[in-house]
Design a protein around this motif. Structure first.
Motif, mmCIF file in Angstrom:
data_model
loop_
_atom_site.group_PDB
_atom_site.id
_atom_site.type_symbol
_atom_site.label_atom_id
_atom_site.label_comp_id
_atom_site.label_asym_id
_atom_site.label_seq_id
_atom_site.Cartn_x
_atom_site.Cartn_y
_atom_site.Cartn_z
ATOM 1 N N SER A 8 -35.196 -4.084 27.365
ATOM 2 C CA SER A 8 -36.066 -5.231 27.138
ATOM 3 C C SER A 8 -35.433 -6.072 26.058
ATOM 4 C CB SER A 8 -37.454 -4.789 26.725
ATOM 5 O OG SER A 8 -37.380 -4.077 25.513
ATOM 6 N N GLY A 9 -35.935 -7.276 25.901
ATOM 7 C CA GLY A 9 -35.431 -8.120 24.837
ATOM 8 C C GLY A 9 -34.365 -9.074 25.360
ATOM 9 N N SER A 10 -33.572 -9.636 24.439
ATOM 10 C CA SER A 10 -32.621 -10.671 24.803
ATOM 11 C C SER A 10 -31.218 -10.141 24.959
ATOM 12 C CB SER A 10 -32.648 -11.764 23.725
ATOM 13 O OG SER A 10 -32.209 -11.205 22.506
ATOM 14 N N SER A 11 -31.063 -8.853 25.195
ATOM 15 C CA SER A 11 -29.712 -8.322 25.319
ATOM 16 C C SER A 11 -29.072 -8.668 26.640
ATOM 17 C CB SER A 11 -29.721 -6.795 25.133
ATOM 18 O OG SER A 11 -30.453 -6.191 26.167
ATOM 19 N N ASP A 12 -29.838 -9.234 27.591
ATOM 20 C CA ASP A 12 -29.248 -9.615 28.884
ATOM 21 C C ASP A 12 -28.765 -11.007 28.824
ATOM 22 O OD1 ASP A 12 -31.433 -7.630 30.908
ATOM 23 O OD2 ASP A 12 -29.444 -7.220 30.159
ATOM 24 N N HIS A 64 -18.779 -11.456 28.848
ATOM 25 C CA HIS A 64 -19.743 -12.109 27.960
ATOM 26 C C HIS A 64 -20.752 -11.100 27.406
ATOM 27 C CE1 HIS A 64 -18.117 -15.895 29.329
ATOM 28 N NE2 HIS A 64 -18.907 -16.533 28.481
ATOM 29 N N ARG A 65 -21.174 -10.170 28.230
ATOM 30 C CA ARG A 65 -22.111 -9.133 27.781
ATOM 31 C C ARG A 65 -21.485 -8.297 26.658
ATOM 32 N NH1 ARG A 65 -24.440 -5.636 32.372
ATOM 33 N NH2 ARG A 65 -25.946 -7.319 32.446
ATOM 34 N N ALA A 66 -20.228 -7.924 26.840
ATOM 35 C CA ALA A 66 -19.542 -7.129 25.815
ATOM 36 C C ALA A 66 -19.378 -7.929 24.523
ATOM 37 C CB ALA A 66 -18.187 -6.659 26.333
ATOM 38 N N ARG A 67 -19.045 -9.208 24.648
ATOM 39 C CA ARG A 67 -18.909 -10.049 23.449
ATOM 40 C C ARG A 67 -20.241 -10.171 22.707
ATOM 41 N NH1 ARG A 67 -15.340 -14.589 26.346
ATOM 42 N NH2 ARG A 67 -13.326 -13.559 26.139
ATOM 43 N N LEU A 68 -21.316 -10.324 23.453
ATOM 44 C CA LEU A 68 -22.635 -10.425 22.834
ATOM 45 C C LEU A 68 -22.968 -9.142 22.082
ATOM 46 C CD1 LEU A 68 -25.233 -12.010 22.375
ATOM 47 C CD2 LEU A 68 -26.069 -11.097 24.556
ATOM 48 N N GLU A 69 -22.703 -8.009 22.692
ATOM 49 C CA GLU A 69 -22.960 -6.727 22.017
ATOM 50 C C GLU A 69 -22.096 -6.584 20.769
ATOM 51 O OE1 GLU A 69 -25.400 -4.560 22.666
ATOM 52 O OE2 GLU A 69 -26.040 -5.978 24.202
ATOM 53 N N GLU A 116 -30.462 -17.725 16.369
ATOM 54 C CA GLU A 116 -30.382 -18.742 17.410
ATOM 55 C C GLU A 116 -29.126 -18.561 18.258
ATOM 56 O OE1 GLU A 116 -30.054 -23.554 17.707
ATOM 57 O OE2 GLU A 116 -31.206 -22.712 16.052
ATOM 58 N N GLU A 117 -28.021 -18.202 17.627
ATOM 59 C CA GLU A 117 -26.767 -17.998 18.360
ATOM 60 C C GLU A 117 -26.896 -16.859 19.371
ATOM 61 O OE1 GLU A 117 -22.093 -16.783 17.565
ATOM 62 O OE2 GLU A 117 -23.543 -16.641 15.926
ATOM 63 N N ILE A 118 -27.506 -15.754 18.930
ATOM 64 C CA ILE A 118 -27.688 -14.603 19.817
ATOM 65 C C ILE A 118 -28.629 -14.973 20.970
ATOM 66 C CG2 ILE A 118 -28.610 -12.252 19.981
ATOM 67 C CD1 ILE A 118 -25.977 -12.363 18.505
ATOM 68 N N ALA A 119 -29.686 -15.697 20.668
ATOM 69 C CA ALA A 119 -30.631 -16.103 21.712
ATOM 70 C C ALA A 119 -29.961 -17.007 22.738
ATOM 71 C CB ALA A 119 -31.827 -16.810 21.079
ATOM 72 N N GLN A 134 -29.319 -16.131 26.674
ATOM 73 C CA GLN A 134 -29.767 -16.978 27.780
ATOM 74 C C GLN A 134 -28.611 -17.295 28.718
ATOM 75 O OE1 GLN A 134 -32.771 -17.726 28.726
ATOM 76 N NE2 GLN A 134 -32.019 -18.893 30.464
ATOM 77 N N GLU A 135 -27.446 -17.581 28.166
ATOM 78 C CA GLU A 135 -26.275 -17.828 29.004
ATOM 79 C C GLU A 135 -25.968 -16.607 29.866
ATOM 80 O OE1 GLU A 135 -23.098 -18.876 26.371
ATOM 81 O OE2 GLU A 135 -24.027 -20.766 25.789
ATOM 82 N N LEU A 136 -26.091 -15.441 29.277
ATOM 83 C CA LEU A 136 -25.831 -14.199 30.006
ATOM 84 C C LEU A 136 -26.849 -14.007 31.136
ATOM 85 C CD1 LEU A 136 -24.017 -11.704 30.104
ATOM 86 C CD2 LEU A 136 -25.610 -10.600 28.548
ATOM 87 N N ARG A 137 -28.107 -14.302 30.874
ATOM 88 C CA ARG A 137 -29.124 -14.199 31.930
ATOM 89 C C ARG A 137 -28.830 -15.174 33.070
ATOM 90 N NH1 ARG A 137 -32.072 -13.080 27.397
ATOM 91 N NH2 ARG A 137 -32.567 -15.237 26.957
ATOM 92 N N GLU A 138 -28.384 -16.381 32.735
ATOM 93 C CA GLU A 138 -28.049 -17.363 33.771
ATOM 94 C C GLU A 138 -26.846 -16.905 34.584
ATOM 95 O OE1 GLU A 138 -27.595 -20.998 31.596
ATOM 96 O OE2 GLU A 138 -29.743 -21.131 31.151
#
Length: 129
Positions: free
Chosen positions: A125-129, A37-42, A67-70, A74-78
């Motif tokens: 920092s930020g929403s990359s996690d 999921h992290r790789a897909r987000l990047e 909004e999609e990235i955010a 959030q899913e990635l952080r969870e």
């Protein structure tokens, strides 16, 4: 699984090792899923960046307010939180195994089950996690 330390300590050696193996398997599966999921987000961020117009700052701002990235961040952080909780469970089982006088299961001593994710997350920092 979520067994208490008392319950783990009362288990037989065979049950305890089975619980350890199952927890490790779950940890590895969840870690793979989280990393995917992290790789897909990047990849989505990079695609949005190259597909946007404007300067670097404008492109990055567009990605940050997406909004999609955010939502995906959030899913990635969870997922990372769930992975950390599972790592704690694996560590507790390994502690109980060691407290019985047996050596730790192969591959545990000195191994960081988190794969260095904490240092990696703290450095960003930020929403990359």
């Amino acid at each position: 699984m979520s067994l208490s330390a008392d319950a783990l300590y009362k288990m037989s050696d065979v049950e305890l090792l089975a619980a350890y193996v199952e927890s490790r398997r779950q940890f590895v599966e969840k870690k793979f899923t989280r990393d995917t999921h992290r790789a897909r987000l990047e990849w989505i961020k990079a695609k949005m960046f190259t597909g946007s117009s404007g300067g670097v700052t404008e492109r990055n701002m567009a990605i940050d307010v997406s909004e999609e990235i955010a939502r995906k961040g959030q899913e990635l952080r969870e997922m990372t939180r769930d992975l950390d909780l599972l790592k704690v469970e694996v560590d507790i089982i390994a502690i109980v195994i060691r407290s019985r006088g047996a050596s730790a299961p192969a591959g545990v001593q000195g191994e960081d089950l988190g794969g260095g994710d904490h240092a990696e997350r703290e450095g960003r920092s930020g929403s990359s996690d």
